[in-house]
Design a protein around this motif. Structure first.
Motif, PDB file in Angstrom:
ATOM      1  N   GLN A 103       0.816  -1.213   0.000  1.00 17.89           N
ATOM      2  CA  GLN A 103       0.000   0.000   0.000  1.00 17.89           C
ATOM      3  C   GLN A 103       0.861   1.279   0.000  1.00 17.89           C
ATOM      4  O   GLN A 103       0.321   2.383   0.074  1.00 17.89           O
ATOM      5  CB  GLN A 103      -0.922   0.004   1.224  1.00 17.89           C
ATOM      6  N   HIS A 104       2.174   1.109  -0.090  1.00 20.32           N
ATOM      7  CA  HIS A 104       3.099   2.253  -0.110  1.00 20.32           C
ATOM      8  C   HIS A 104       2.925   3.162   1.101  1.00 20.32           C
ATOM      9  O   HIS A 104       2.901   4.389   0.984  1.00 20.32           O
ATOM     10  CB  HIS A 104       2.933   3.062  -1.404  1.00 20.32           C
ATOM     11  N   ARG A 105       2.817   2.545   2.283  1.00 20.93           N
ATOM     12  CA  ARG A 105       2.649   3.325   3.509  1.00 20.93           C
ATOM     13  C   ARG A 105       3.973   3.922   3.988  1.00 20.93           C
ATOM     14  O   ARG A 105       3.981   4.913   4.722  1.00 20.93           O
ATOM     15  CB  ARG A 105       2.051   2.426   4.603  1.00 20.93           C
ATOM     16  N   PHE A 106       5.090   3.314   3.608  1.00 23.83           N
ATOM     17  CA  PHE A 106       6.394   3.882   3.941  1.00 23.83           C
ATOM     18  C   PHE A 106       6.687   5.024   2.979  1.00 23.83           C
ATOM     19  O   PHE A 106       6.309   4.982   1.808  1.00 23.83           O
ATOM     20  CB  PHE A 106       7.485   2.817   3.848  1.00 23.83           C
ATOM     21  N   VAL A 107       7.357   6.039   3.462  1.00 20.85           N
ATOM     22  CA  VAL A 107       7.595   7.222   2.653  1.00 20.85           C
ATOM     23  C   VAL A 107       8.429   6.882   1.415  1.00 20.85           C
ATOM     24  O   VAL A 107       9.407   6.139   1.492  1.00 20.85           O
ATOM     25  CB  VAL A 107       8.298   8.322   3.497  1.00 20.85           C
ATOM     26  N   ARG A 108       7.987   7.392   0.286  1.00 19.62           N
ATOM     27  CA  ARG A 108       8.760   7.228  -0.946  1.00 19.62           C
ATOM     28  C   ARG A 108      10.018   8.077  -0.842  1.00 19.62           C
ATOM     29  O   ARG A 108       9.989   9.206  -0.336  1.00 19.62           O
ATOM     30  CB  ARG A 108       7.931   7.650  -2.160  1.00 19.62           C
ATOM     31  N   LYS A 109      11.117   7.544  -1.314  1.00 18.71           N
ATOM     32  CA  LYS A 109      12.390   8.240  -1.148  1.00 18.71           C
ATOM     33  C   LYS A 109      12.357   9.632  -1.774  1.00 18.71           C
ATOM     34  O   LYS A 109      12.848  10.616  -1.174  1.00 18.71           O
ATOM     35  CB  LYS A 109      13.520   7.408  -1.758  1.00 18.71           C
ATOM     36  N   GLU A 110      11.796   9.759  -2.955  1.00 17.58           N
ATOM     37  CA  GLU A 110      11.736  11.069  -3.599  1.00 17.58           C
ATOM     38  C   GLU A 110      10.902  12.052  -2.777  1.00 17.58           C
ATOM     39  O   GLU A 110      11.266  13.227  -2.632  1.00 17.58           O
ATOM     40  CB  GLU A 110      11.160  10.955  -5.007  1.00 17.58           C
ATOM     41  N   ASP A 111       9.791  11.561  -2.205  1.00 18.38           N
ATOM     42  CA  ASP A 111       8.954  12.430  -1.375  1.00 18.38           C
ATOM     43  C   ASP A 111       9.707  12.853  -0.115  1.00 18.38           C
ATOM     44  O   ASP A 111       9.572  13.998   0.346  1.00 18.38           O
ATOM     45  CB  ASP A 111       7.657  11.712  -1.002  1.00 18.38           C
ATOM     46  N   TYR A 112      10.460  11.911   0.442  1.00 17.14           N
ATOM     47  CA  TYR A 112      11.270  12.227   1.621  1.00 17.14           C
ATOM     48  C   TYR A 112      12.263  13.347   1.297  1.00 17.14           C
ATOM     49  O   TYR A 112      12.407  14.312   2.055  1.00 17.14           O
ATOM     50  CB  TYR A 112      12.007  10.969   2.082  1.00 17.14           C
ATOM     51  N   LEU A 113      12.947  13.224   0.175  1.00 21.52           N
ATOM     52  CA  LEU A 113      13.956  14.217  -0.209  1.00 21.52           C
ATOM     53  C   LEU A 113      13.311  15.578  -0.468  1.00 21.52           C
ATOM     54  O   LEU A 113      13.853  16.621  -0.072  1.00 21.52           O
ATOM     55  CB  LEU A 113      14.717  13.746  -1.440  1.00 21.52           C
ATOM     56  N   ARG A 114      12.155  15.574  -1.114  1.00 20.22           N
ATOM     57  CA  ARG A 114      11.465  16.844  -1.364  1.00 20.22           C
ATOM     58  C   ARG A 114      11.045  17.499  -0.055  1.00 20.22           C
ATOM     59  O   ARG A 114      11.126  18.729   0.097  1.00 20.22           O
ATOM     60  CB  ARG A 114      10.258  16.622  -2.269  1.00 20.22           C
ATOM     61  N   ARG A 115      10.580  16.699   0.881  1.00 22.37           N
ATOM     62  CA  ARG A 115      10.161  17.240   2.175  1.00 22.37           C
ATOM     63  C   ARG A 115      11.349  17.828   2.926  1.00 22.37           C
ATOM     64  O   ARG A 115      11.264  18.913   3.502  1.00 22.37           O
ATOM     65  CB  ARG A 115       9.513  16.141   3.006  1.00 22.37           C
ATOM     66  N   GLU A 157       9.705   8.224   8.261  1.00 24.57           N
ATOM     67  CA  GLU A 157      11.160   8.149   8.361  1.00 24.57           C
ATOM     68  C   GLU A 157      11.703   7.069   7.429  1.00 24.57           C
ATOM     69  O   GLU A 157      10.939   6.268   6.864  1.00 24.57           O
ATOM     70  CB  GLU A 157      11.567   7.821   9.803  1.00 24.57           C
ATOM     71  N   LEU A 158      13.014   7.036   7.323  1.00 26.79           N
ATOM     72  CA  LEU A 158      13.679   6.020   6.508  1.00 26.79           C
ATOM     73  C   LEU A 158      14.020   4.803   7.361  1.00 26.79           C
ATOM     74  O   LEU A 158      14.446   4.936   8.509  1.00 26.79           O
ATOM     75  CB  LEU A 158      14.955   6.583   5.891  1.00 26.79           C
ATOM     76  N   MET A 159      13.851   3.634   6.776  1.00 23.72           N
ATOM     77  CA  MET A 159      14.324   2.399   7.388  1.00 23.72           C
ATOM     78  C   MET A 159      15.729   2.112   6.863  1.00 23.72           C
ATOM     79  O   MET A 159      16.045   2.393   5.703  1.00 23.72           O
ATOM     80  CB  MET A 159      13.398   1.237   7.058  1.00 23.72           C
ATOM     81  N   PRO A 160      16.596   1.539   7.697  1.00 20.99           N
ATOM     82  CA  PRO A 160      17.982   1.284   7.270  1.00 20.99           C
ATOM     83  C   PRO A 160      18.065   0.373   6.048  1.00 20.99           C
ATOM     84  O   PRO A 160      17.177  -0.442   5.791  1.00 20.99           O
ATOM     85  CB  PRO A 160      18.601   0.608   8.502  1.00 20.99           C
TER      86      PRO A 160
END
Length: 446
Positions: A103-115, A157-160
């Motif tokens: 369901q893409h509940r973890f943040v997308r990397k591109e969205d994380y970087l934009r934020r 947040e990011l997971m390792p």
């Protein structure tokens, strides 16, 4: 007086450098005769060491059978099937994890970087060749991972991208942690490392470590020799490795001894697709020790690859030593294979003097040295100092039943979450410097 003159000193240094450059360095080359002697020993059918290794490999059905069993055992379907057969409560957790991923509940990397970067994102010049792996240690218990995953969704947040584990293998096999973590790592697309029981800390018949040097403060100088793998323990390590590799698909393990490192090279040379990480406990703290390690990796590579997938340098190394490691690795053609792993934070107790915070050094190093990981074994120093029970590397070696009896499990779990928070702080600093990070690709790359 002349020797104290700055100009004279500079001239002396220059002449010394010139002479060094013109010395005949062929003297350092390994002679064909010496190599032939080593090869004769390694290939001698009467060599009892190689015979012992081959007997262990045959115990598991030979090279092709070992790799086949490992491939089949290490799939999500296979690991979930094992847990279902055991009626494990972890099945529900892993099904939840799969659902969140789908369901893409973890943040997308591109969205994380934009934020994180805001308007800077569109103009950021990324140093794409210098991506830093986000690494955490030690994931002792599967429930800690589940709390970490839920927090990552809640806080986006990011997971390792890499997890290290130091829990007793037999103990975690008993409560299915070894299976659940293996399955979770497959879902994340992350790499992970297990630590085998067959080493000097294993209790002998008297209940004490088999390495006689390990006796607490009473034998403190004995610890200078490391964890140890006395007598036949390297072969027991080899046997144990193949057991977990074929049963659960555990591909990477921690390596703490020169003997088990050599056996790891030999197993891979035979065709077994295992990998390992050299531990910080091996004490590679200078360029010459690092050269020795990388030379051996090169000499025993197979088809241009070595099983040495992670190389954790000692905590005492500075950036110049890490840069020299990068140079040596490049010259030997190992840059894309051997990841340099370095502690950016360490456990608050029992391994380094505090405060230990290498984040600024990482920022200086990351744009210069490729394929490195930022290892988080501790939380932010200020946070650790405020905890009733800060992270302690000795906690890794306590039995689960003793932890539960002492009531310290919640404190240890919080220490792990502190490390996760610290890792995300490092990620923010790196991306703001234009340095990309490797987080769990199965969760964040979509």
């Amino acid at each position: 007086t002349r020797r104290q003159n700055p100009t004279f000193k500079q001239l002396s240094i220059f002449l010394r450098q010139v002479r060094a450059q013109h010395m005949d360095r062929q003297i350092f080359a390994i002679s064909e005769e010496s190599l032939a002697s080593v090869n004769r020993l390694l290939t001698d059918p009467n060599n009892p060491l190689m015979t012992r290794l081959l007997e262990i490999v045959e115990k598991y059905g030979g090279v092709e059978e070992i790799n086949r069993r490992a491939r089949e055992a290490g799939t999500v379907d296979s690991l979930m099937g094992m847990l279902r057969d055991k009626n494990s409560p972890y099945v529900q957790d892993l099904e939840w994890l799969l659902e969140q991923k789908e369901q893409h509940r973890f943040v997308r990397k591109e969205d994380y970087l934009r934020r994180e970067l805001g308007a800077k994102y569109d103009t950021m010049e990324w140093k794409d060749d210098f991506i830093v792996t986000l690494e955490i240690s030690s994931l002792q218990y599967f429930p800690w991972f589940m709390r970490q995953a839920r927090q990552a969704i809640e806080k986006q947040e990011l997971m390792p991208g890499r997890f290290i584990r130091v829990r007793k293998m037999k103990e975690q096999e008993g409560d299915d942690d070894v299976i659940a973590v293996a399955c979770a790592m497959k879902i994340l697309g992350a790499s992970y490392v297990e630590t085998l029981d067959s080493k000097g800390t294993l209790p002998g018949e008297d209940g004490l470590p088999v390495n006689v040097h390990l006796g607490g403060p009473a034998t403190i100088s004995g610890y200078f020799g490391g964890v140890g793998s006395p007598n036949d323990f390297p072969f027991r390590w080899c046997d144990e490795f193949l057991y977990y590799y074929t049963k659960y698909g555990v591909k990477q393990v921690l390596n703490t001894n020169n003997g088990t490192v050599l056996l790891g090279y030999m197993m891979h040379r035979l065709g077994i697709d295992i990998e390992f990480k050299i531990s910080v406990f091996m004490g590679n703290d200078n360029p010459m020790a690092i050269l020795w390690t990388l030379m051996m990796a090169k000499m025993f590579e197979r088809d241009g690859r070595t099983p040495l997938i992670g190389f954790n340098l000692a905590n005492s190394v500075d950036n110049s030593t890490i840069e020299l490691t990068g140079y040596l690795r490049e010259e030997l053609g190992l840059t894309d294979i051997v990841r340099i792993e370095h502690h950016i934070f360490e456990t608050y107790k029992s391994i380094v003097r505090q405060p230990y915070d290498r984040r600024q050094q990482l920022l200086e190093l990351a744009p210069k040295v490729k394929n490195i990981s930022a290892k988080h074994e501790g939380g932010e120093v200020a946070v650790e100092a405020s905890r009733e029970h800060p992270s302690n590397i000795l906690d890794y070696f306590i039995k689960k039943e003793d932890i539960l009896a002492a009531g310290t499990m919640p404190h240890m779990e919080q220490s792990y979450i502190d490390k996760h928070d610290c890792l995300n702080n490092t990620a923010r600093v790196l991306v703001h410097a234009g340095i990309p990070v490797l987080c769990a690709p199965g969760l964040h790359d979509y």
